[in-house]
Design a protein around this motif. Structure first.
Motif, mmCIF file in Angstrom:
data_model
loop_
_atom_site.group_PDB
_atom_site.id
_atom_site.type_symbol
_atom_site.label_atom_id
_atom_site.label_comp_id
_atom_site.label_asym_id
_atom_site.label_seq_id
_atom_site.Cartn_x
_atom_site.Cartn_y
_atom_site.Cartn_z
ATOM 1 N N GLU A 1 52.230 -67.196 -52.390
ATOM 2 C CA GLU A 1 50.980 -67.950 -52.332
ATOM 3 C C GLU A 1 49.851 -67.079 -52.881
ATOM 4 O O GLU A 1 49.645 -65.952 -52.418
ATOM 5 N N VAL B 1 46.226 -65.707 -53.142
ATOM 6 C CA VAL B 1 45.185 -65.529 -52.134
ATOM 7 C C VAL B 1 43.811 -65.373 -52.774
ATOM 8 O O VAL B 1 42.859 -66.069 -52.401
ATOM 9 N N TYR C 1 39.026 -67.594 -54.412
ATOM 10 C CA TYR C 1 39.808 -67.537 -53.180
ATOM 11 C C TYR C 1 40.540 -68.840 -52.938
ATOM 12 O O TYR C 1 40.040 -69.919 -53.253
ATOM 13 N N ALA C 2 41.705 -68.717 -52.335
ATOM 14 C CA ALA C 2 42.392 -69.904 -51.844
ATOM 15 C C ALA C 2 41.555 -70.529 -50.731
ATOM 16 O O ALA C 2 40.882 -69.816 -49.976
ATOM 17 N N ASP C 3 41.609 -71.833 -50.623
ATOM 18 C CA ASP C 3 40.831 -72.514 -49.581
ATOM 19 C C ASP C 3 41.180 -72.005 -48.190
ATOM 20 O O ASP C 3 40.329 -71.960 -47.307
ATOM 21 N N SER C 4 42.422 -71.610 -48.016
ATOM 22 C CA SER C 4 42.886 -71.182 -46.693
ATOM 23 C C SER C 4 42.249 -69.878 -46.222
ATOM 24 O O SER C 4 42.256 -69.581 -45.024
ATOM 25 N N VAL C 5 41.675 -69.096 -47.148
ATOM 26 C CA VAL C 5 41.085 -67.805 -46.773
ATOM 27 C C VAL C 5 39.601 -67.721 -47.109
ATOM 28 O O VAL C 5 38.944 -66.738 -46.748
ATOM 29 N N LYS C 6 39.076 -68.728 -47.768
ATOM 30 C CA LYS C 6 37.683 -68.693 -48.201
ATOM 31 C C LYS C 6 36.750 -68.532 -47.005
ATOM 32 O O LYS C 6 36.921 -69.197 -45.980
ATOM 33 N N ARG D 1 36.621 -65.958 -45.133
ATOM 34 C CA ARG D 1 37.181 -64.963 -44.206
ATOM 35 C C ARG D 1 37.628 -63.690 -44.923
ATOM 36 O O ARG D 1 37.567 -62.605 -44.349
ATOM 37 N N LYS E 1 44.165 -65.199 -38.643
ATOM 38 C CA LYS E 1 44.867 -66.251 -37.911
ATOM 39 C C LYS E 1 46.371 -65.992 -37.974
ATOM 40 O O LYS E 1 46.850 -65.344 -38.909
ATOM 41 N N GLU F 1 48.605 -67.828 -39.029
ATOM 42 C CA GLU F 1 49.144 -68.313 -40.300
ATOM 43 C C GLU F 1 48.851 -67.371 -41.468
ATOM 44 O O GLU F 1 49.315 -67.615 -42.587
ATOM 45 N N ASP F 2 48.091 -66.319 -41.240
ATOM 46 C CA ASP F 2 47.895 -65.299 -42.269
ATOM 47 C C ASP F 2 49.033 -64.286 -42.277
ATOM 48 O O ASP F 2 49.077 -63.422 -43.159
#
Length: 115
Positions: free
Chosen positions: A46, A48, A60-65, A67, A87, A89-90
């Motif tokens: 994935e 990042v 940045y990927a939305d999942s980490v933006k 943070r 998190k 999930e990280d």
């Protein structure tokens, strides 16, 4: 020969922070964009985050933006990833990767987010 050596991973509680580092050698670091990618257990790679060679553009990927923050020190041939508000999930093995294509990667550093 391209060499990328990641460090800084570990076990951290949810909400905690880690700073990953990547030491680059074997190529002219300032000529290439760099990225962080990760692979969670049982999942594919994935993307990042990416930073261009002169540090003017990051993505940045939305999942980490919001943070995670990517940065680089071109004088030291170093790439960094500051990870905050982690998190579960990280949890993944994190790799630094050399552009373009980002097929050149290091051995990775394990990040585990768990209470």
């Amino acid at each position: 020969e391209v060499q990328l050596v990641e460090s800084g991973g570990g076990l951290v509680q949810p909400g905690g922070s880690l700073r990953l580092s990547c030491a680059a050698s074997g190529f002219t670091f300032t000529n290439y964009g760099m990225a962080w990618v990760r692979q969670a257990p049982g999942k594919g790679l994935e993307w990042v985050s990416t930073i261009n060679r002169i540090r003017t553009i990051t993505s940045y990927a939305d999942s980490v933006k919001g943070r995670f923050t990517i940065s680089r020190d071109n004088a030291k041939n170093m790439l960094y990833l500051q990870m905050n508000s982690l998190k579960p999930e990280d949890t993944a093995v994190y790799y630094c990767a050399k552009g373009p294509g980002y097929s050149d990667r290091g051995q990775g550093t394990q990040v585990t987010v768990s209470s």
